[in-house]
Design an enzyme around this catalytic site. Structure first.
Site, PDB file in Angstrom:
ATOM      1  CD  GLU A 128     -26.424 -16.129   2.806  1.00 40.81           C
ATOM      2  OE1 GLU A 128     -27.506 -16.567   3.253  1.00 40.81           O
ATOM      3  OE2 GLU A 128     -25.596 -15.518   3.514  1.00 40.81           O
TER       4      GLU A 128
ATOM      5  CB  CYS B 215     -20.939  -5.779   6.958  1.00 40.86           C
ATOM      6  SG  CYS B 215     -19.181  -5.971   6.683  1.00 40.86           S
TER       7      CYS B 215
END
Length: 472
Positions: A152, A454
């Site tokens: 990703e 994150c």
């Protein structure tokens, strides 16, 4: 005379992907010039690559493709931008080179260069199989590699001086996009607050597989700005297994117009220090003026520091360093990063020794703040003392503490009890650091509604792990 390998080199076996052969993406202008037969051809190819255009598709005759079948079966599967090649040339090529052909000889050499990955970069070396735009403009890309593994990549836009997203998002002169890039499929460090760590390490990426993420990121930025309104991209979601080439479900995705890419952070999937050679190669290409043209201060490599020598892997790289610390008390750090084998004093000394040898001495200390775990005033005091020791030993060093409120990663295990701290608690932590003379910034959560924030990056392609055996 052979050099003695460092502890980090002995500990890390830098595995490669399915092939160690290079593509045009990892070649400098001079290197590609030797392959294609001239600097002009090399410049023409890189004019395309740095904006997310495969030069083979752009310059190939319409009735040809890399595998000898009709072009519509492969090169137009995901994007229809190659349908009007003259318009695309005007969009991506400098005016003096818009009428310049690449030539059949150079096309054949380019195809041969990429023979190990289906003769092309786009839909060969890697394929963009899914786009996930978030409500705040953050856009997550799922990139499938030639062997079926997936990584990703996240595009994070920032619109400067905006009063609202709708009024400012089209002003490219007042915005920037940061690309969060992956360096491995999975990660072996096992940080308890990170979804990627749950995958384990499947394999490392080659330099080309790292750079192809930038290739697709540049494509997304360019395509998102081809209309005054939100660009609607027609993409195919693959419905088969990891190595399937069959067509899946076509859907239309609205992507917010994205500002130009100015920053790259190696904070995606993987531990960069465990794949240092490939990461260094990617940094070299990203920061060359004639290629991706990024400033060294705008490329950041983040490492959890598996060993004190891990920082040394990037001492000569044109990038800023970030250390994922998360806690400076050894027992707490071991809880959050269970693969930790060294004390924080030992790791800090490695950090200090490396910073002393670097010309770019601005560095970041990263802390993922977890409610009731590492977000108290005690941890703030310990962090301030820890940072003070670094700045005291490294002349001209500028340390920025990056405070990252925890993002939920779901699942069981230790993370099941983790929670995001209140913003009040985060600001108290920051305030305490400021009182002690340490500059700290709070990183806003971006893309969490599409699991693009994150710590949330993870792919489900694990089925090949058994096939890799001891190579993993």
């Amino acid at each position: 005379m052979t050099s003695t390998p460092s502890a980090h080199q002995l500990e890390v076996e830098e595995d490669s992907a399915t092939s160690t052969q290079r593509t045009a993406l990892s070649m400098t202008l001079e290197e590609l010039s030797e392959t294609l037969g001239g600097l002009g051809r090399s410049q023409l190819a890189w004019d395309c690559l740095k904006l997310g255009v495969d030069p083979y598709y752009l310059f190939s005759p319409d009735n040809e493709s890399s595998n000898g079948t009709s072009s519509s079966s492969k090169q137009y599967q995901y994007w229809n931008e190659y349908a009007d090649k003259e318009a695309l040339k005007k969009q991506v090529l400098p005016t003096p080179r818009q009428s310049q052909p690449l030539g059949s000889s150079a096309l054949n050499k380019l195809s041969s260069l990429h023979s190990h990955c289906g003769n092309t970069i786009e839909n060969g070396l890697a394929t963009l199989v899914h786009i996930s735009p978030s409500s705040d403009g953050t856009t997550k890309l799922l990139v499938r590699l030639v062997d079926g593994f997936e990584v990703e990549t996240v595009l994070i836009p920032f619109w400067a001086q905006r009063t609202s997203k709708n009024t400012e998002k089209n002003n490219l002169g007042k915005g920037r996009t940061t690309v969060c890039i992956s360096s491995q499929v999975g990660c072996r460090q096992g940080c308890t607050f990170c979804a990627t760590g749950k995958m384990g390490k499947l394999r490392s990426l080659t330099t080309d597989e790292i750079l192809v993420q930038m290739f697709f990121a540049q494509k997304m930025v360019r395509l998102s700005n081809t209309s005054k309104n939100e660009q609607v991209l027609s993409v195919v979601d693959d419905a088969g297994d990891a190595t399937s080439t069959t067509m899946g479900t076509r859907r239309r995705v609205a992507v917010t117009p994205l500002p130009p890419i100015t920053n790259v952070v190696f904070m995606g999937m993987g531990e960069p220090a465990d794949n240092a050679k490939s990461v260094r190669g990617a940094i070299n290409i990203l920061t060359r003026n004639e290629l991706f043209h990024l400033s060294a201060s705008r490329v950041t490599v983040s490492t959890v520091a598996p060993t004190p020598e891990a920082f040394h892997e990037f001492k000569d790289s044109r990038c800023a360093l970030a250390w994922s610390v998360h806690a400076v008390r050894d027992e707490l750090r071991k809880q959050l990063v269970p693969t930790t084998k060294y004390t924080m004093d030992q790791l800090r000394q490695g950090f200090i020794d490396t910073l002393k040898q670097r010309s770019l001495r601005t560095a970041m200390i990263e802390i993922a703040l977890i409610d009731g775990v590492n977000d108290s005033i005690r941890e703030a005091d310990e962090l301030a003392a820890f940072v003070d020791e670094i700045t005291a030993q490294v002349p001209g060093c500028n340390i920025i503490c990056n405070l990252i409120p925890y993002n939920d990663i779901g699942g069981g295990g230790t993370a099941s009890s983790f929670r995001k701290p209140s913003m009040e608690r985060v600001m108290e932590f920051r305030k305490r650091l400021k009182e002690l003379g340490v500059y700290a910034a709070v990183r806003g959560t971006r893309g969490d509604d599409e699991s693009a924030a994150c710590g949330q990056l993870v792919t489900s392609r694990k089925q090949k792990k058994e096939e890799l055996g001891a190579a993993v």
